[in-house]
Design a protein around this motif. Structure first.
Motif, PDB file in Angstrom:
ATOM      1  N   THR A 156       3.462 -13.054  -5.835  1.00 50.78           N
ATOM      2  CA  THR A 156       1.882 -12.921  -5.413  1.00 50.78           C
ATOM      3  C   THR A 156       2.516 -10.939  -5.288  1.00 50.78           C
ATOM      4  OG1 THR A 156       1.369 -14.961  -4.077  1.00 50.78           O
ATOM      5  CG2 THR A 156       0.573 -12.659  -3.306  1.00 50.78           C
ATOM      6  N   LEU A 157       3.689 -10.851  -5.281  1.00 51.33           N
ATOM      7  CA  LEU A 157       3.582  -9.923  -3.861  1.00 51.33           C
ATOM      8  C   LEU A 157       3.901  -8.606  -5.692  1.00 51.33           C
ATOM      9  CD1 LEU A 157       6.771 -10.657  -1.507  1.00 51.33           C
ATOM     10  CD2 LEU A 157       4.298  -9.108  -1.625  1.00 51.33           C
ATOM     11  N   LEU A 158       5.147  -9.611  -6.467  1.00 55.31           N
ATOM     12  CA  LEU A 158       4.777  -8.444  -7.511  1.00 55.31           C
ATOM     13  C   LEU A 158       3.626  -7.883  -8.485  1.00 55.31           C
ATOM     14  CD1 LEU A 158       7.772 -10.257  -9.097  1.00 55.31           C
ATOM     15  CD2 LEU A 158       7.588  -8.426  -8.166  1.00 55.31           C
ATOM     16  N   PHE A 159       2.597  -9.396  -8.340  1.00 49.24           N
ATOM     17  CA  PHE A 159       0.834  -9.130  -8.764  1.00 49.24           C
ATOM     18  C   PHE A 159       0.377  -8.212  -8.115  1.00 49.24           C
ATOM     19  CE2 PHE A 159      -3.260 -10.460  -8.914  1.00 49.24           C
ATOM     20  CZ  PHE A 159      -3.706 -10.220 -10.057  1.00 49.24           C
ATOM     21  N   GLY A 160       0.644  -8.368  -6.319  1.00 45.49           N
ATOM     22  CA  GLY A 160       0.387  -6.634  -6.136  1.00 45.49           C
ATOM     23  C   GLY A 160       0.727  -5.102  -6.551  1.00 45.49           C
ATOM     24  N   ALA A 161       1.694  -5.738  -7.027  1.00 44.92           N
ATOM     25  CA  ALA A 161       2.708  -4.607  -7.468  1.00 44.92           C
ATOM     26  C   ALA A 161       2.455  -3.628  -8.573  1.00 44.92           C
ATOM     27  CB  ALA A 161       4.580  -4.581  -7.659  1.00 44.92           C
ATOM     28  N   VAL A 162       1.748  -4.947  -9.228  1.00 42.76           N
ATOM     29  CA  VAL A 162       1.113  -4.136 -10.983  1.00 42.76           C
ATOM     30  C   VAL A 162      -0.396  -3.964 -11.116  1.00 42.76           C
ATOM     31  CG1 VAL A 162       0.307  -5.608 -13.051  1.00 42.76           C
ATOM     32  CG2 VAL A 162       2.281  -5.948 -12.279  1.00 42.76           C
ATOM     33  N   ILE A 163      -1.021  -4.533  -9.347  1.00 40.52           N
ATOM     34  CA  ILE A 163      -1.843  -3.874  -9.308  1.00 40.52           C
ATOM     35  C   ILE A 163      -2.408  -2.636  -8.587  1.00 40.52           C
ATOM     36  CG2 ILE A 163      -4.250  -4.377  -7.847  1.00 40.52           C
ATOM     37  CD1 ILE A 163      -3.929  -6.723  -9.865  1.00 40.52           C
ATOM     38  N   ALA A 164      -1.061  -2.556  -8.259  1.00 40.66           N
ATOM     39  CA  ALA A 164      -1.439  -1.071  -7.034  1.00 40.66           C
ATOM     40  C   ALA A 164      -0.825  -0.100  -7.849  1.00 40.66           C
ATOM     41  CB  ALA A 164      -0.180  -0.828  -5.646  1.00 40.66           C
ATOM     42  N   TYR A 165       0.300   0.021  -8.456  1.00 36.23           N
ATOM     43  CA  TYR A 165       0.481   0.426  -9.729  1.00 36.23           C
ATOM     44  C   TYR A 165      -0.593   1.198 -10.756  1.00 36.23           C
ATOM     45  CZ  TYR A 165       3.838   2.664 -14.040  1.00 36.23           C
ATOM     46  OH  TYR A 165       3.725   3.285 -14.740  1.00 36.23           O
ATOM     47  N   ARG A 166      -1.575  -0.063 -10.868  1.00 35.96           N
ATOM     48  CA  ARG A 166      -2.339   0.349 -12.207  1.00 35.96           C
ATOM     49  C   ARG A 166      -3.500   0.782 -11.623  1.00 35.96           C
ATOM     50  NH1 ARG A 166      -4.883   0.842 -16.572  1.00 35.96           N
ATOM     51  NH2 ARG A 166      -6.228  -0.622 -17.550  1.00 35.96           N
ATOM     52  N   TRP A 167      -4.144   0.705 -10.669  1.00 34.21           N
ATOM     53  CA  TRP A 167      -5.075   0.901 -10.067  1.00 34.21           C
ATOM     54  C   TRP A 167      -4.859   2.105  -8.807  1.00 34.21           C
ATOM     55  CZ3 TRP A 167      -6.120  -4.151 -12.007  1.00 34.21           C
ATOM     56  CH2 TRP A 167      -5.972  -4.132 -13.469  1.00 34.21           C
ATOM     57  N   ALA A 168      -3.726   1.573  -7.476  1.00 39.55           N
ATOM     58  CA  ALA A 168      -4.089   2.899  -6.897  1.00 39.55           C
ATOM     59  C   ALA A 168      -3.893   3.474  -7.002  1.00 39.55           C
ATOM     60  CB  ALA A 168      -2.458   1.658  -5.872  1.00 39.55           C
ATOM     61  N   PRO A 169      -5.012   4.633  -5.793  1.00 38.86           N
ATOM     62  CA  PRO A 169      -4.812   6.078  -6.215  1.00 38.86           C
ATOM     63  C   PRO A 169      -4.138   6.589  -5.654  1.00 38.86           C
ATOM     64  CG  PRO A 169      -7.121   5.616  -5.675  1.00 38.86           C
ATOM     65  CD  PRO A 169      -6.197   4.382  -5.638  1.00 38.86           C
ATOM     66  N   GLU A 170      -3.231   7.990  -5.453  1.00 36.80           N
ATOM     67  CA  GLU A 170      -2.795   8.462  -4.421  1.00 36.80           C
ATOM     68  C   GLU A 170      -4.032   9.032  -3.422  1.00 36.80           C
ATOM     69  OE1 GLU A 170      -0.414   9.888  -1.876  1.00 36.80           O
ATOM     70  OE2 GLU A 170       0.762   8.757  -3.465  1.00 36.80           O
ATOM     71  N   THR A 171      -3.653   8.992  -2.266  1.00 36.84           N
ATOM     72  CA  THR A 171      -4.345   9.858  -1.614  1.00 36.84           C
ATOM     73  C   THR A 171      -3.896  10.615  -0.480  1.00 36.84           C
ATOM     74  OG1 THR A 171      -5.035   8.164   0.098  1.00 36.84           O
ATOM     75  CG2 THR A 171      -6.360   7.910  -1.492  1.00 36.84           C
ATOM     76  N   ARG A 172      -2.712  11.078  -0.161  1.00 32.49           N
ATOM     77  CA  ARG A 172      -2.187  11.978   0.721  1.00 32.49           C
ATOM     78  C   ARG A 172      -2.733  12.763   1.047  1.00 32.49           C
ATOM     79  NH1 ARG A 172       4.483  12.668   0.506  1.00 32.49           N
ATOM     80  NH2 ARG A 172       3.862  13.750   2.728  1.00 32.49           N
ATOM     81  N   HIS A 173      -2.826  13.336   0.300  1.00 30.10           N
ATOM     82  CA  HIS A 173      -3.645  15.329   0.561  1.00 30.10           C
ATOM     83  C   HIS A 173      -4.996  15.198   0.093  1.00 30.10           C
ATOM     84  CE1 HIS A 173       0.414  16.378   1.696  1.00 30.10           C
ATOM     85  NE2 HIS A 173       0.461  15.809   1.356  1.00 30.10           N
ATOM     86  N   SER A 174      -6.042  14.469   0.037  1.00 32.33           N
ATOM     87  CA  SER A 174      -7.449  13.650  -0.087  1.00 32.33           C
ATOM     88  C   SER A 174      -8.400  14.113   0.316  1.00 32.33           C
ATOM     89  CB  SER A 174      -7.409  13.771  -1.739  1.00 32.33           C
ATOM     90  OG  SER A 174      -7.775  11.637  -0.888  1.00 32.33           O
ATOM     91  N   TYR A 175      -8.996  15.143   0.871  1.00 31.72           N
ATOM     92  CA  TYR A 175     -10.461  14.519   2.403  1.00 31.72           C
ATOM     93  C   TYR A 175     -11.048  14.018   1.404  1.00 31.72           C
ATOM     94  CZ  TYR A 175      -5.652  17.106   4.133  1.00 31.72           C
ATOM     95  OH  TYR A 175      -4.275  17.671   4.258  1.00 31.72           O
ATOM     96  N   ILE A 176     -11.770  13.103   2.035  1.00 33.05           N
ATOM     97  CA  ILE A 176     -12.993  13.039   1.692  1.00 33.05           C
ATOM     98  C   ILE A 176     -13.905  12.944   2.149  1.00 33.05           C
ATOM     99  CG2 ILE A 176     -14.125  10.884   0.658  1.00 33.05           C
ATOM    100  CD1 ILE A 176     -11.323   9.377  -0.409  1.00 33.05           C
TER     101      ILE A 176
END
Length: 176
Positions: A156-176
């Motif tokens: 489950t954790l490794l699947f989460g890592a793959v999902i995050a690697y594939r689709w998680a955007p970087e939002t640290r300095h974005s302002y929505i």
């Protein structure tokens, strides 16, 4: 992603004394206390470092480190009990630190117009994961053994890592 974080978090945390006993760790009460101290330390550390790392790196790294810690604890044969406890302490500390992302990263993922709905759906899905992990871990241990139950958590954790690697955007300095 957060579904994959909470499944092992709630499964293992709820049953840590039984998990330690199943792994033949003597003094599983002390091991449980060390695990809980890892949760506490991780909670504080997560909020301290949440802005030091890029969001994407934090999330992916959390998945990888927690998965690796569990993998070591169940796959290394004849691992001394103290190292099993240490691996679980790392698991609990990092997984707890990753929960800080829920309060920072999740709101950043959604535009303001749909932020409340997006957060509500994400949290609801994570609660399904929490319920699944908590209810399925003891059943899995009973029918298949502790190693299979923890292997499911690792997957489950490794699947989460793959999902995050594939689709998680970087939002640290974005302002929505």
């Amino acid at each position: 992603m957060f579904f994959c974080l909470v499944v092992p978090y709630f499964a293992v945390s709820t049953f840590i004394p039984q998990v330690m006993a199943a792994l033949h760790v003597a003094g599983n009460e002390v091991a449980g206390l060390i695990y809980i101290m890892g949760l506490l330390l991780g909670s504080v550390a997560g909020f301290v470092v949440v802005d030091w790392f890029p969001r994407r790196v934090f999330v992916i790294g959390s998945f990888v480190i927690t998965g690796a810690a569990l993998l070591v604890s169940v796959s290394v044969s004849n691992l001394p009990a103290s190292l099993v406890v240490l691996a679980f302490a790392v698991f609990s500390c990092v997984l707890s630190a990753a929960q800080a992302q829920v309060y920072v990263y999740l709101p950043e993922l959604f535009p303001t117009a749909v932020r409340a709905s997006g957060l509500g759906i994400a949290v609801a899905v994570s609660r399904i994961g929490a319920a699944a992990g908590t209810s399925l871990l003891p059943l899995c241990v009973t029918h298949f053994g502790i190693h299979v139950a923890l292997d499911v958590c690792i997957a489950t954790l490794l699947f989460g890592a793959v999902i995050a690697y594939r689709w998680a955007p970087e939002t640290r300095h974005s302002y929505i």
